[in-house]
Motif scaffolding. Structure first.
Motif, mmCIF file in Angstrom:
data_model
loop_
_atom_site.group_PDB
_atom_site.id
_atom_site.type_symbol
_atom_site.label_atom_id
_atom_site.label_comp_id
_atom_site.label_asym_id
_atom_site.label_seq_id
_atom_site.Cartn_x
_atom_site.Cartn_y
_atom_site.Cartn_z
ATOM 1 N N SER A 199 0.856 -1.230 -0.011
ATOM 2 C CA SER A 199 0.013 -0.049 -0.046
ATOM 3 C C SER A 199 0.874 1.196 -0.003
ATOM 4 C CB SER A 199 -0.828 -0.115 1.348
ATOM 5 O OG SER A 199 -1.528 1.252 1.298
ATOM 6 N N PRO A 200 0.481 2.225 -0.987
ATOM 7 C CA PRO A 200 1.242 3.630 -0.921
ATOM 8 C C PRO A 200 1.506 4.161 0.480
ATOM 9 C CG PRO A 200 -0.297 3.408 -2.525
ATOM 10 C CD PRO A 200 -0.604 2.332 -1.690
ATOM 11 N N ARG A 201 0.626 3.992 1.515
ATOM 12 C CA ARG A 201 0.660 4.489 2.986
ATOM 13 C C ARG A 201 2.071 3.949 3.682
ATOM 14 N NH1 ARG A 201 -2.400 2.203 7.241
ATOM 15 N NH2 ARG A 201 -3.465 0.558 6.683
ATOM 16 N N HIS A 202 2.362 2.624 3.176
ATOM 17 C CA HIS A 202 3.289 1.993 3.892
ATOM 18 C C HIS A 202 4.691 2.148 3.284
ATOM 19 C CE1 HIS A 202 0.507 0.268 6.339
ATOM 20 N NE2 HIS A 202 0.139 -0.451 5.774
ATOM 21 N N VAL A 203 4.898 2.641 1.982
ATOM 22 C CA VAL A 203 6.080 2.834 1.222
ATOM 23 C C VAL A 203 7.027 3.761 2.050
ATOM 24 C CG1 VAL A 203 7.125 3.226 -0.782
ATOM 25 C CG2 VAL A 203 4.918 2.319 -0.909
ATOM 26 N N ARG A 204 6.656 4.908 2.454
ATOM 27 C CA ARG A 204 7.451 5.856 2.978
ATOM 28 C C ARG A 204 8.048 5.395 4.334
ATOM 29 N NH1 ARG A 204 8.184 9.585 6.688
ATOM 30 N NH2 ARG A 204 9.409 11.415 6.455
ATOM 31 N N ASP A 205 7.489 4.927 5.077
ATOM 32 C CA ASP A 205 8.266 4.076 6.410
ATOM 33 C C ASP A 205 9.027 3.015 5.924
ATOM 34 O OD1 ASP A 205 6.719 5.822 7.772
ATOM 35 O OD2 ASP A 205 5.024 4.655 8.409
ATOM 36 N N ARG A 206 8.728 2.339 5.083
ATOM 37 C CA ARG A 206 9.702 1.383 4.753
ATOM 38 C C ARG A 206 11.146 1.994 4.236
ATOM 39 N NH1 ARG A 206 6.774 -4.082 2.262
ATOM 40 N NH2 ARG A 206 4.893 -4.319 3.628
ATOM 41 N N MET A 207 10.736 2.821 3.465
ATOM 42 C CA MET A 207 11.815 3.391 2.854
ATOM 43 C C MET A 207 12.917 4.111 4.070
ATOM 44 S SD MET A 207 10.288 5.391 -0.239
ATOM 45 C CE MET A 207 11.740 5.988 -1.027
ATOM 46 N N VAL A 208 12.152 4.833 4.834
ATOM 47 C CA VAL A 208 13.035 5.468 5.869
ATOM 48 C C VAL A 208 13.668 4.274 6.810
ATOM 49 C CG1 VAL A 208 12.904 6.932 7.987
ATOM 50 C CG2 VAL A 208 11.777 7.388 5.871
ATOM 51 N N LYS A 209 12.999 3.197 7.116
ATOM 52 C CA LYS A 209 13.469 2.364 8.036
ATOM 53 C C LYS A 209 14.774 1.629 7.508
ATOM 54 C CE LYS A 209 12.333 -1.975 10.608
ATOM 55 N NZ LYS A 209 11.323 -2.774 10.667
ATOM 56 N N ALA A 210 14.679 1.229 6.229
ATOM 57 C CA ALA A 210 15.480 0.567 5.389
ATOM 58 C C ALA A 210 16.616 1.475 5.395
ATOM 59 C CB ALA A 210 15.366 0.242 4.066
ATOM 60 N N ALA A 211 16.650 2.621 5.250
ATOM 61 C CA ALA A 211 17.928 3.480 4.988
ATOM 62 C C ALA A 211 18.386 3.686 6.557
ATOM 63 C CB ALA A 211 17.204 5.160 4.675
ATOM 64 N N PHE A 212 17.875 3.630 7.554
ATOM 65 C CA PHE A 212 18.275 3.747 8.891
ATOM 66 C C PHE A 212 19.025 2.421 9.095
ATOM 67 C CE2 PHE A 212 15.776 7.038 11.179
ATOM 68 C CZ PHE A 212 15.900 7.885 10.405
ATOM 69 N N GLU A 213 18.604 1.310 8.771
ATOM 70 C CA GLU A 213 19.080 0.016 9.009
ATOM 71 C C GLU A 213 20.502 -0.039 8.226
ATOM 72 O OE1 GLU A 213 16.087 -2.752 7.796
ATOM 73 O OE2 GLU A 213 15.245 -2.694 10.046
ATOM 74 N N VAL A 214 20.376 0.493 7.001
ATOM 75 C CA VAL A 214 21.996 0.204 6.354
ATOM 76 C C VAL A 214 22.813 1.156 6.751
ATOM 77 C CG1 VAL A 214 21.359 2.089 4.393
ATOM 78 C CG2 VAL A 214 22.550 0.158 3.658
ATOM 79 N N ALA A 215 22.247 2.237 7.422
ATOM 80 C CA ALA A 215 23.209 3.367 7.836
ATOM 81 C C ALA A 215 23.968 2.635 8.968
ATOM 82 C CB ALA A 215 22.756 4.580 8.317
ATOM 83 N N PHE A 216 23.364 2.151 9.910
ATOM 84 C CA PHE A 216 23.790 1.464 11.132
ATOM 85 C C PHE A 216 24.687 -0.006 10.797
ATOM 86 C CE2 PHE A 216 20.479 3.868 13.447
ATOM 87 C CZ PHE A 216 21.293 4.265 14.349
ATOM 88 N N ARG A 217 24.168 -0.562 9.697
ATOM 89 C CA ARG A 217 25.045 -1.510 9.239
ATOM 90 C C ARG A 217 26.301 -1.103 8.785
ATOM 91 N NH1 ARG A 217 20.318 -3.809 7.172
ATOM 92 N NH2 ARG A 217 20.995 -3.292 4.981
ATOM 93 N N LEU A 218 26.467 -0.182 8.172
ATOM 94 C CA LEU A 218 27.664 0.260 7.575
ATOM 95 C C LEU A 218 28.785 1.014 8.647
ATOM 96 C CD1 LEU A 218 29.025 1.208 5.013
ATOM 97 C CD2 LEU A 218 28.144 3.252 4.780
ATOM 98 N N GLY A 219 27.964 1.711 9.444
ATOM 99 C CA GLY A 219 28.849 2.043 10.626
ATOM 100 C C GLY A 219 29.149 0.842 11.758
#
Length: 268
Positions: free
Chosen positions: A66-86
């Motif tokens: 659903s379009p209303r869930h897309v943004r939250d998934r994008m932000v969460k995935a971005a945060f996760e990859v940032a912490f993994r990289l760190g």
């Protein structure tokens, strides 16, 4: 906006997709800056990885989400990859988190911590020395930020026996050898210095996201740890937040804390 972006994608137009990206990227700034500082990673490298990740999520959620869930998934995935990289580079740059914060606040030439700042606790094999160093650095941090008076009151309560309980149990479970010659009741968790819960706005600030984004993550069931409902607001466990942010919650002794504060004050 998400729905419009999907319709534009069907026509081969990425205008709306770029507009969505422009809306999301600002919330990456504080998080990427903090991870770059704490883990000694290039900030632009982190931001590039976060942008690439949100674009991947955009593609992966084109169907069945659903379009209303897309943004939250994008932000969460971005945060996760940032912490993994760190975390992936933390073994190469093992400077203590607390020491990094102290260095960012105090000029090196004037700081009484200058000599101790070169000590890497991860390279010390003596557990007693590591324990002592951890306490001294935390005490120095509180002194530098002007919060040592409140800390001293907490210590007075420990010494007077007005606080006890899980502290001595934690020491027995930890196997700290110094506890055989030091009063176990004078040990405590670093998290005991903070309130058990904070509001969602404060927690979101620590996480580097907007409070509205935190609310959306909670509603979508995607918040990274439990959030307790308190009327119309939420309470966030400080210990859970520390664990998510990889903030150490070690056991410290009052003497070590006070010695570190004394050292940071120049012995005054």
């Amino acid at each position: 906006m998400i729905a419009m972006g999907r319709l534009c994608d069907l026509d081969g137009d990425d205008t709306w997709r770029l507009a969505i990206l422009d809306c999301i990227i600002p919330c990456f700034r504080s998080l990427s800056t903090r991870i770059a500082r704490d883990f000694q990673v290039e900030r632009e490298e982190i931001r590039s990885a976060m942008v690439a990740t949100v674009l991947e999520v955009w593609e992966d959620t084109a169907v069945g989400v659903s379009p209303r869930h897309v943004r939250d998934r994008m932000v969460k995935a971005a945060f996760e990859v940032a912490f993994r990289l760190g975390n992936a580079t933390s073994s190469e740059h093992s400077m203590d988190d607390i020491e990094i914060l102290i260095q960012s606040q105090v000029p090196a030439q004037d700081s009484p911590l200058r000599a101790s700042s070169i000590i890497d606790a991860n390279n010390i094999r003596d557990a007693d020395v590591v324990e002592q160093l951890r306490g001294e650095r935390l005490g120095a941090l509180f002194q530098v930020h002007g919060h040592f008076d409140a800390l001293q009151s907490f210590h007075d309560e420990l010494r007077d026996g007005r606080r006890s309980g899980s502290v001595s149990q934690a020491v027995r479970a930890s196997g700290l050898s110094r506890s055989r010659i030091s009063d176990p009741n004078l040990y405590y968790y670093a998290s005991d210095l903070y309130p058990p819960f904070i509001g969602l706005r404060e927690a979101a600030g620590v996480m580097g996201i907007a409070e509205s984004a935190a609310h959306r993550l909670i509603r979508a069931g995607q918040f990274p740890f439990p959030a307790a409902r308190a009327g119309r607001s939420y309470k966030i466990s400080v210990r859970a937040l520390m664990h998510f942010e990889n903030i150490p919650d070690g056991i410290v002794h009052v003497d070590d804390i006070e010695n570190g504060a004394l050292h940071a004050s120049g012995g005054r």
